[in-house]
Structure formats: C-alpha cells, structure tokens
Design a protein around this motif. Structure first.
Motif, PDB file in Angstrom:
ATOM      1  N   LEU A 240      10.593 -24.084  16.357  1.00  0.00           N
ATOM      2  CA  LEU A 240      10.230 -25.140  17.297  1.00  0.00           C
ATOM      3  C   LEU A 240      11.382 -26.099  17.511  1.00  0.00           C
ATOM      4  O   LEU A 240      11.640 -26.539  18.637  1.00  0.00           O
ATOM      5  CB  LEU A 240       8.996 -25.891  16.792  1.00  0.00           C
ATOM      6  CG  LEU A 240       7.680 -25.107  16.816  1.00  0.00           C
ATOM      7  CD1 LEU A 240       6.569 -25.915  16.163  1.00  0.00           C
ATOM      8  CD2 LEU A 240       7.295 -24.723  18.244  1.00  0.00           C
ATOM      9  N   ALA A 241      12.089 -26.415  16.431  1.00  0.00           N
ATOM     10  CA  ALA A 241      13.242 -27.299  16.562  1.00  0.00           C
ATOM     11  C   ALA A 241      14.310 -26.656  17.429  1.00  0.00           C
ATOM     12  O   ALA A 241      14.954 -27.303  18.258  1.00  0.00           O
ATOM     13  CB  ALA A 241      13.804 -27.641  15.183  1.00  0.00           C
ATOM     14  N   GLY A 242      14.504 -25.351  17.233  1.00  0.00           N
ATOM     15  CA  GLY A 242      15.496 -24.636  18.025  1.00  0.00           C
ATOM     16  C   GLY A 242      15.114 -24.543  19.486  1.00  0.00           C
ATOM     17  O   GLY A 242      15.985 -24.389  20.351  1.00  0.00           O
ATOM     18  N   CYS A 243      13.833 -24.618  19.775  1.00  0.00           N
ATOM     19  CA  CYS A 243      13.364 -24.558  21.165  1.00  0.00           C
ATOM     20  C   CYS A 243      13.430 -25.910  21.863  1.00  0.00           C
ATOM     21  O   CYS A 243      13.029 -26.020  23.025  1.00  0.00           O
ATOM     22  CB  CYS A 243      11.930 -24.033  21.209  1.00  0.00           C
ATOM     23  SG  CYS A 243      11.802 -22.268  20.882  1.00  0.00           S
ATOM     24  N   GLY A 244      13.866 -26.937  21.169  1.00  0.00           N
ATOM     25  CA  GLY A 244      14.050 -28.235  21.810  1.00  0.00           C
ATOM     26  C   GLY A 244      12.825 -29.113  21.854  1.00  0.00           C
ATOM     27  O   GLY A 244      12.744 -30.016  22.695  1.00  0.00           O
ATOM     28  N   ILE A 245      11.879 -28.917  20.946  1.00  0.00           N
ATOM     29  CA  ILE A 245      10.664 -29.727  20.985  1.00  0.00           C
ATOM     30  C   ILE A 245      10.955 -31.204  20.742  1.00  0.00           C
ATOM     31  O   ILE A 245      10.225 -32.080  21.205  1.00  0.00           O
ATOM     32  CB  ILE A 245       9.638 -29.194  19.955  1.00  0.00           C
ATOM     33  CG1 ILE A 245       8.268 -29.837  20.190  1.00  0.00           C
ATOM     34  CG2 ILE A 245      10.122 -29.443  18.531  1.00  0.00           C
ATOM     35  CD1 ILE A 245       7.167 -29.249  19.329  1.00  0.00           C
ATOM     36  N   ASN A 246      12.045 -31.487  20.027  1.00  0.00           N
ATOM     37  CA  ASN A 246      12.386 -32.880  19.721  1.00  0.00           C
ATOM     38  C   ASN A 246      13.413 -33.480  20.680  1.00  0.00           C
ATOM     39  O   ASN A 246      13.777 -34.654  20.541  1.00  0.00           O
ATOM     40  CB  ASN A 246      12.931 -32.986  18.284  1.00  0.00           C
ATOM     41  CG  ASN A 246      11.883 -32.662  17.244  1.00  0.00           C
ATOM     42  OD1 ASN A 246      10.730 -33.052  17.382  1.00  0.00           O
ATOM     43  ND2 ASN A 246      12.278 -31.947  16.210  1.00  0.00           N
ATOM     44  N   ASP A 247      13.892 -32.691  21.621  1.00  0.00           N
ATOM     45  CA  ASP A 247      14.967 -33.167  22.499  1.00  0.00           C
ATOM     46  C   ASP A 247      14.525 -34.323  23.386  1.00  0.00           C
ATOM     47  O   ASP A 247      15.267 -35.291  23.582  1.00  0.00           O
ATOM     48  CB  ASP A 247      15.497 -32.025  23.378  1.00  0.00           C
ATOM     49  CG  ASP A 247      16.350 -31.052  22.580  1.00  0.00           C
ATOM     50  OD1 ASP A 247      16.682 -31.365  21.415  1.00  0.00           O
ATOM     51  OD2 ASP A 247      16.674 -29.978  23.118  1.00  0.00           O
ATOM     52  N   ILE A 248      13.323 -34.246  23.932  1.00  0.00           N
ATOM     53  CA  ILE A 248      12.865 -35.282  24.862  1.00  0.00           C
ATOM     54  C   ILE A 248      12.772 -36.648  24.180  1.00  0.00           C
ATOM     55  O   ILE A 248      13.345 -37.626  24.683  1.00  0.00           O
ATOM     56  CB  ILE A 248      11.531 -34.890  25.523  1.00  0.00           C
ATOM     57  CG1 ILE A 248      11.752 -33.685  26.441  1.00  0.00           C
ATOM     58  CG2 ILE A 248      10.944 -36.064  26.303  1.00  0.00           C
ATOM     59  CD1 ILE A 248      10.482 -33.157  27.091  1.00  0.00           C
TER      60      ILE A 248
ATOM     61  N   GLY B 207       5.251 -31.126  29.656  1.00  0.00           N
ATOM     62  CA  GLY B 207       3.886 -30.927  30.131  1.00  0.00           C
ATOM     63  C   GLY B 207       2.866 -30.852  29.012  1.00  0.00           C
ATOM     64  O   GLY B 207       1.718 -31.278  29.181  1.00  0.00           O
ATOM     65  N   LEU B 208       3.288 -30.341  27.860  1.00  0.00           N
ATOM     66  CA  LEU B 208       2.358 -30.169  26.753  1.00  0.00           C
ATOM     67  C   LEU B 208       2.235 -31.418  25.876  1.00  0.00           C
ATOM     68  O   LEU B 208       1.132 -31.765  25.447  1.00  0.00           O
ATOM     69  CB  LEU B 208       2.807 -28.991  25.881  1.00  0.00           C
ATOM     70  CG  LEU B 208       2.696 -27.594  26.495  1.00  0.00           C
ATOM     71  CD1 LEU B 208       3.317 -26.563  25.563  1.00  0.00           C
ATOM     72  CD2 LEU B 208       1.236 -27.253  26.790  1.00  0.00           C
ATOM     73  N   LEU B 209       3.356 -32.071  25.613  1.00  0.00           N
ATOM     74  CA  LEU B 209       3.373 -33.114  24.585  1.00  0.00           C
ATOM     75  C   LEU B 209       3.797 -34.492  25.072  1.00  0.00           C
ATOM     76  O   LEU B 209       3.461 -35.494  24.448  1.00  0.00           O
ATOM     77  CB  LEU B 209       4.306 -32.689  23.439  1.00  0.00           C
ATOM     78  CG  LEU B 209       3.978 -31.373  22.740  1.00  0.00           C
ATOM     79  CD1 LEU B 209       5.071 -31.039  21.724  1.00  0.00           C
ATOM     80  CD2 LEU B 209       2.620 -31.442  22.057  1.00  0.00           C
ATOM     81  N   TYR B 210       4.583 -34.554  26.139  1.00  0.00           N
ATOM     82  CA  TYR B 210       5.215 -35.823  26.499  1.00  0.00           C
ATOM     83  C   TYR B 210       4.924 -36.241  27.943  1.00  0.00           C
ATOM     84  O   TYR B 210       5.793 -36.749  28.640  1.00  0.00           O
ATOM     85  CB  TYR B 210       6.735 -35.715  26.295  1.00  0.00           C
ATOM     86  CG  TYR B 210       7.134 -35.237  24.923  1.00  0.00           C
ATOM     87  CD1 TYR B 210       6.846 -35.992  23.785  1.00  0.00           C
ATOM     88  CD2 TYR B 210       7.803 -34.026  24.756  1.00  0.00           C
ATOM     89  CE1 TYR B 210       7.213 -35.555  22.523  1.00  0.00           C
ATOM     90  CE2 TYR B 210       8.180 -33.581  23.493  1.00  0.00           C
ATOM     91  CZ  TYR B 210       7.872 -34.342  22.386  1.00  0.00           C
ATOM     92  OH  TYR B 210       8.243 -33.910  21.137  1.00  0.00           O
ATOM     93  N   ARG B 211       3.692 -36.055  28.364  1.00  0.00           N
ATOM     94  CA  ARG B 211       3.333 -36.388  29.742  1.00  0.00           C
ATOM     95  C   ARG B 211       3.469 -37.875  30.047  1.00  0.00           C
ATOM     96  O   ARG B 211       3.627 -38.273  31.192  1.00  0.00           O
ATOM     97  CB  ARG B 211       1.893 -35.934  30.023  1.00  0.00           C
ATOM     98  CG  ARG B 211       1.708 -34.427  30.041  1.00  0.00           C
ATOM     99  CD  ARG B 211       0.272 -34.062  30.339  1.00  0.00           C
ATOM    100  NE  ARG B 211       0.060 -32.629  30.340  1.00  0.00           N
ATOM    101  CZ  ARG B 211      -1.114 -32.050  30.555  1.00  0.00           C
ATOM    102  NH1 ARG B 211      -2.193 -32.804  30.780  1.00  0.00           N
ATOM    103  NH2 ARG B 211      -1.217 -30.736  30.531  1.00  0.00           N
ATOM    104  N   ASP B 212       3.355 -38.695  29.015  1.00  0.00           N
ATOM    105  CA  ASP B 212       3.429 -40.147  29.216  1.00  0.00           C
ATOM    106  C   ASP B 212       4.862 -40.641  29.337  1.00  0.00           C
ATOM    107  O   ASP B 212       5.092 -41.848  29.499  1.00  0.00           O
ATOM    108  CB  ASP B 212       2.739 -40.876  28.064  1.00  0.00           C
ATOM    109  CG  ASP B 212       3.373 -40.562  26.717  1.00  0.00           C
ATOM    110  OD1 ASP B 212       3.933 -39.451  26.574  1.00  0.00           O
ATOM    111  OD2 ASP B 212       3.310 -41.414  25.815  1.00  0.00           O
TER     112      ASP B 212
ATOM    113  N   THR C  33      13.838 -29.261  33.421  1.00  0.00           N
ATOM    114  CA  THR C  33      14.327 -27.901  33.275  1.00  0.00           C
ATOM    115  C   THR C  33      13.701 -27.232  32.056  1.00  0.00           C
ATOM    116  O   THR C  33      13.173 -27.894  31.157  1.00  0.00           O
ATOM    117  CB  THR C  33      15.867 -27.873  33.142  1.00  0.00           C
ATOM    118  OG1 THR C  33      16.265 -28.663  32.008  1.00  0.00           O
ATOM    119  CG2 THR C  33      16.523 -28.425  34.397  1.00  0.00           C
ATOM    120  N   PHE C  34      13.772 -25.895  32.017  1.00  0.00           N
ATOM    121  CA  PHE C  34      13.240 -25.116  30.907  1.00  0.00           C
ATOM    122  C   PHE C  34      14.180 -25.213  29.712  1.00  0.00           C
ATOM    123  O   PHE C  34      15.407 -25.189  29.893  1.00  0.00           O
ATOM    124  CB  PHE C  34      13.095 -23.646  31.347  1.00  0.00           C
ATOM    125  CG  PHE C  34      12.551 -22.745  30.289  1.00  0.00           C
ATOM    126  CD1 PHE C  34      11.188 -22.624  30.096  1.00  0.00           C
ATOM    127  CD2 PHE C  34      13.413 -22.025  29.462  1.00  0.00           C
ATOM    128  CE1 PHE C  34      10.689 -21.806  29.107  1.00  0.00           C
ATOM    129  CE2 PHE C  34      12.923 -21.209  28.466  1.00  0.00           C
ATOM    130  CZ  PHE C  34      11.561 -21.097  28.286  1.00  0.00           C
TER     131      PHE C  34
END
Length: 204
Positions: A24-32, A176-181, A168-169
């Motif tokens: 998950l970390a490698g997929c950028g979940i924390n980047d935003i 869309g899943l976690l950071y809509r706000d 971007t992907f």
C-alpha cells in the motif's frame, strides 16, 4: 496439535500484514496527505516572509519621514496598505478558499506597489539615500522581497505536485476512496503580535 497449527500460522499472518503495508505504501496511499502537508508548510513560509516585510515597514516609514516630511500622501499609503495586508489572514483552515486567497494576494500586491512608490520618492532626497539606517532597511527589504519570490515559487510547486497527484493514477483512486474531503487547491498566519494594526506615525 491445534496449538502448533495456530502458532505456525502467526509468522505467515505477520508476513502478510507486512507485505500489505509495504504494498500500500508503494502504491502511494500516503502521498496525498504528505503532499497536502507540504503545501501547508510552503504556505507557512509565504506568510513568514510577508510578515518579515511588514515588520520592516514601521522603521522604514519613520526613517523616510525624518527626511521627507512633505511626502505625507505616500507615507500614508504605505501605512494603510500595511494595515490592510496584515488584517487578512489565510491559514490552513482557509487555504482552500479561493476568494480569501485572492484577497490576501491583492492586499500584498497593493503593499508592494506602495513600497515601490516610497522607494521612488526616496530618490529625491540625497541625505535620506545616504542615511545608514535607511540603507540597511532598504537592503533588508530587498532581501525579503527575494525571499518572498522564492517562497511563492515553492508554494506554487507544492500545489502543482498535490493537484497532479489527486488527478492522476493511482492518486486519483486513493483520493476517491480515502481523501474526498481534500479538494483541488488554488495556486496562488501573521506571526507578530499587533501586526494587524497600522504603525503609529505622527506627522509634524
């Protein structure tokens, strides 16, 4: 036997958890959220540099007044522009308000214009131009203007990086899943006590 089987499964479960965390970390979940914090930090530097400039103005006005008492209109314009610029606050809570951000920038631009006119006026007074205090303030002001430019550039870059991530992907998916706000940001707090008040300058 049952206890042995349960014990043998623990390392596999731990490995699975560690793998999923890494994945998950490698997929950028924390980047935003990371880029969001960078935007806020960059904005803090913009505020700091504008405040540094505001802090120089009372002494600058007093110094100019001592040599150019007849430039009342120009000095008053600087004082009023400073008061307006320091009265508008844009912190992390209002950074997503485009109108507030525009008002802040307009007020700072008006102060920049007033200071430019003050510098033009100073050219008429040779004794003022030779005053050591004025020369020191002028040098500090020029340095601060340069730091403002750098801080604004860094803020714009941070906003661009953040906006690109959520558009971007794979950042768009996490958004869309976690950071809509957390909305798309516009690209372009006072730190000194009493900065919202105009300096007290008595004209004689």
């Amino acid at each position: 036997m049952t206890h042995f089987r349960q014990s043998s499964r623990l390392p596999w479960r731990l490995a699975t958890v560690l793998f999923m965390s890494w994945f998950l970390a490698g997929c950028g979940i924390n980047d935003i959220p990371t880029y969001d914090e960078q935007v806020k930090a960059a904005w803090g530097q913009v505020e700091n540099q504008y405040q540094r400039r505001a802090d120089l103005i009372p002494n600058l006005v007093e110094t100019v007044r001592a040599y150019a008492q007849h430039e009342r209109e120009t000095l008053t314009a600087v004082i009023e522009a400073r008061a307006k610029a320091t009265s508008i606050q844009v912190d992390a809570g209002t950074l997503d308000d485009p109108q507030k951000l525009q008002q802040y920038q307009q007020a700072q631009d008006q102060l920049s214009g007033a200071l430019s006119r003050l510098m033009v006026v100073s050219e008429r007074y040779p004794e003022l131009k030779a005053n050591q205090n004025f020369l020191a303030l002028q040098s500090q002001l020029e340095g601060t203007e340069n730091r403002i430019s750098v801080a604004r550039r860094d803020f714009i870059a941070a906003v661009e990086r953040y906006n690109t991530e959520i558009r971007t992907f794979p950042g768009r998916i996490w958004h869309g899943l976690l950071y809509r706000d957390m909305p798309v940001r516009e690209s372009f707090e006072a730190t000194t006590q009493g900065a919202e008040q105009a300096p007290q300058v008595q004209f004689r």
